[in-house]
Write an enzyme that holds these catalytic residues in place. Structure first.
Site, short mmCIF file in Angstrom:
data_model
loop_
_atom_site.label_atom_id
_atom_site.label_comp_id
_atom_site.label_asym_id
_atom_site.label_seq_id
_atom_site.Cartn_x
_atom_site.Cartn_y
_atom_site.Cartn_z
N GLU A 45 10.86 -7.44 4.19
CA GLU A 45 11.34 -6.20 4.83
C GLU A 45 12.62 -6.45 5.60
OE1 GLU A 45 10.59 -3.09 3.76
OE2 GLU A 45 8.51 -3.60 4.23
N HIS A 46 13.58 -5.55 5.42
CA HIS A 46 14.89 -5.67 6.05
C HIS A 46 15.60 -6.95 5.62
CE1 HIS A 46 14.83 -2.06 8.53
NE2 HIS A 46 13.53 -2.27 8.65
N THR A 47 15.33 -7.37 4.42
CA THR A 47 16.01 -8.54 3.86
C THR A 47 17.01 -8.12 2.78
OG1 THR A 47 14.11 -8.74 2.43
CG2 THR A 47 14.21 -10.26 4.29
N SER A 59 13.90 22.89 -7.56
CA SER A 59 12.76 22.07 -7.15
C SER A 59 11.54 22.96 -6.97
CB SER A 59 13.08 21.36 -5.83
OG SER A 59 11.87 20.95 -5.23
N GLY A 108 9.44 11.70 3.45
CA GLY A 108 9.45 11.29 4.86
C GLY A 108 8.31 10.37 5.22
N SER A 134 13.06 9.47 -1.94
CA SER A 134 14.47 9.68 -2.29
C SER A 134 14.86 8.85 -3.51
CB SER A 134 15.38 9.41 -1.09
OG SER A 134 15.13 8.13 -0.59
N ASP A 156 14.80 -0.01 -2.97
CA ASP A 156 14.05 1.19 -3.38
C ASP A 156 14.46 1.66 -4.77
OD1 ASP A 156 13.18 0.86 -0.82
OD2 ASP A 156 14.29 2.55 0.00
N TYR A 210 18.44 1.55 12.07
CA TYR A 210 18.63 0.83 10.80
C TYR A 210 20.05 0.28 10.74
CZ TYR A 210 18.35 -0.03 5.72
OH TYR A 210 18.34 -0.61 4.47
C1 GLA Z 1 14.57 1.24 3.67
C2 GLA Z 1 15.82 0.97 2.82
C3 GLA Z 1 15.65 -0.30 2.00
C4 GLA Z 1 15.23 -1.48 2.88
C5 GLA Z 1 14.03 -1.08 3.75
C6 GLA Z 1 13.65 -2.15 4.73
O1 GLA Z 1 13.49 1.54 2.85
O2 GLA Z 1 16.05 2.06 1.96
O3 GLA Z 1 16.86 -0.60 1.32
O4 GLA Z 1 16.29 -1.95 3.65
O5 GLA Z 1 14.29 0.11 4.48
O6 GLA Z 1 13.18 -3.28 4.07
#
Ligand code: GLA
Length: 390
Positions: A38-40, A72, A126, A132, A177, A227
């Site tokens: 996560e957050h990598t 939609s 959300g 998304s 994602d 973020y």
């Molecule tokens: C969100 C961002 C991803 C990633 C995560 C954290 O989901 O869209 O790219 O940075 O946060 O891991």
């Protein structure tokens, strides 16, 4: 979890026919849950997400002119834009995702023609499962195929979705994602090297074991400003470390041993952020080994360590996520639990024995009720396929 209905593809086709008077092709792309890493991604590190059973479906057919018309069913809204006249960016509506993806495809050499689109989805928005990216990839594969490319390049589809986020939506996300929504495989998580963009499937067909997602149903306002702040703190850390270690371009290049040796050069908060990223990369690679060896105890432990690191060093958790994780982890039959996604609300992911699902859901719901919080929603998922033609 909200929106737990099944999307009826035949019904979507017939609604398309009544709305646009032509025969559509149908495409879909999934939401995702990140098991670890996560957050990598924006530090060019490693992530291990899997695509989930919730999908966004897009029915589409060429319109014969230069307009993309899109409706939609989920939101009951319609929009249109003209491919020959780029519209404004950052309108703040879901059209940003659609038009941004169309432009992203064209910028990457994938032709897009005027198209009518009808969208339905059971991916909750959300909730931190990347509704998304599901929308971007479902629209991307639809526009790519209907524009005449029988098998649009998956990496270009993912990059087009990310470009939509950066340029049209205004979210400076990493690539995780969109990548998993483009490239997910049935019964496998996907190790993504976010520098080289190489991937490796990691089988995760678990007979007596499940992946349980808990949607806390909170989303704290902070998420997008924090973020971007985390990204800046990571960049600052890698710039400082690069002075002693010239090989360092991003935190991806810093090993745990390097970090421990050089940590005192970093100011306090930046040091904690870097510690999270450096150790999370190591945990993600260890998690691949653990899963490949079928060692769920080791996998669960790594997930729990990841949560602690996100909570204490990266500081992107919140009370609701911590309670959901701690209450789940205390139940018998649970291997590990952690927050998943960007944080400040959204979901947790728990690796557990099938017979612990009810116990965990009940215990977490009880803990939330005792605090006067909204009832969280639970959803077990297998690992699913990425974007596809239905
Ligand atoms: C969100 C961002 C991803 C990633 C995560 C954290 O989901 O869209 O790219 O940075 O946060 O891991």
């Amino acid at each position: 979890m909200q929106r737990s209905f099944v999307v009826d593809v035949e019904r979507l086709r017939s609604e398309f026919r009544s709305l646009y008077n032509s025969d559509p092709q149908v495409f879909s792309a999934p939401g995702r849950v990140n098991l670890i890493g996560e957050h990598t991604d924006y530090n060019e590190g490693f992530v291990l997400p899997m695509a989930i059973e919730r999908r966004t479906y897009v029915a589409g057919a060429p319109s014969g002119n230069s307009k993309v018309r899109v409706r939609s069913l989920t939101l009951g809204e319609s929009f249109q834009f003209d491919l020959e006249r780029p519209g404004p960016k950052k309108r703040g509506s879901w059209l940003d995702y659609v038009e941004g993806t169309a432009r992203g495809l064209m910028d990457r050499g994938i032709p897009v023609v005027g198209t009518d689109l009808l969208i339905n989805s059971n991916v909750p928005t959300g909730a931190g499962v990347s509704a998304s990216a599901a929308l971007e990839l479902a629209v991307g594969i639809a526009l790519g195929v209907l524009g005449g490319t029988a098998e649009p390049d998956r990496i270009k589809l993912a990059l087009a979705g990310q470009a939509a986020e950066h340029q049209y939506v205004g979210t400076m996300c990493g690539i995780m994602d969109q990548y998993i929504a483009a490239l997910g495989h049935q019964d496998s998580a996907l190790l993504i090297d976010c520098r080289t963009l190489e991937t490796k499937s990691v089988p995760i067909k678990l007979a007596d074991v499940s992946i349980l997602i808990c949607d806390t149903r909170v989303k704290h306002e902070l998420s997008s400003s924090e973020y971007n702040l985390r990204r800046a703190e990571c960049l600052r850390g890698s710039n400082i470390l690069a002075k002693s270690l010239p090989k360092v371009r991003t935190l991806r290049d810093v090993s745990v041993a390097d970090f421990e040796r050089l940590a005192t050069q970093l100011p306090g908060v930046v040091r904690s952020r870097c510690r999270h990223v450096v150790t999370e990369n190591a945990r993600t690679l260890a998690a691949v080994d653990a899963l490949s060896a079928g060692n769920l105890t080791a996998m669960g432990k790594l997930m729990s360590q990841s949560h602690i690191s996100l909570r204490d060093d990266y500081q992107v958790s919140c009370e609701e996520l911590d309670v959901a994780v701690d209450v789940a982890a205390a139940e018998a039959g649970v291997y590990g639990s952690r927050m998943t996604g960007g944080g400040f609300g959204g979901c947790t992911v728990t690796l557990l024995q099938n017979d612990a699902i009810d116990r965990v859901s009940h215990a977490v719901k009880g803990a939330f009720a005792a605090r006067g919080w909204k009832e969280p929603e639970f959803f077990a998922s297998t690992a699913c396929e990425g974007a596809r033609i239905e």
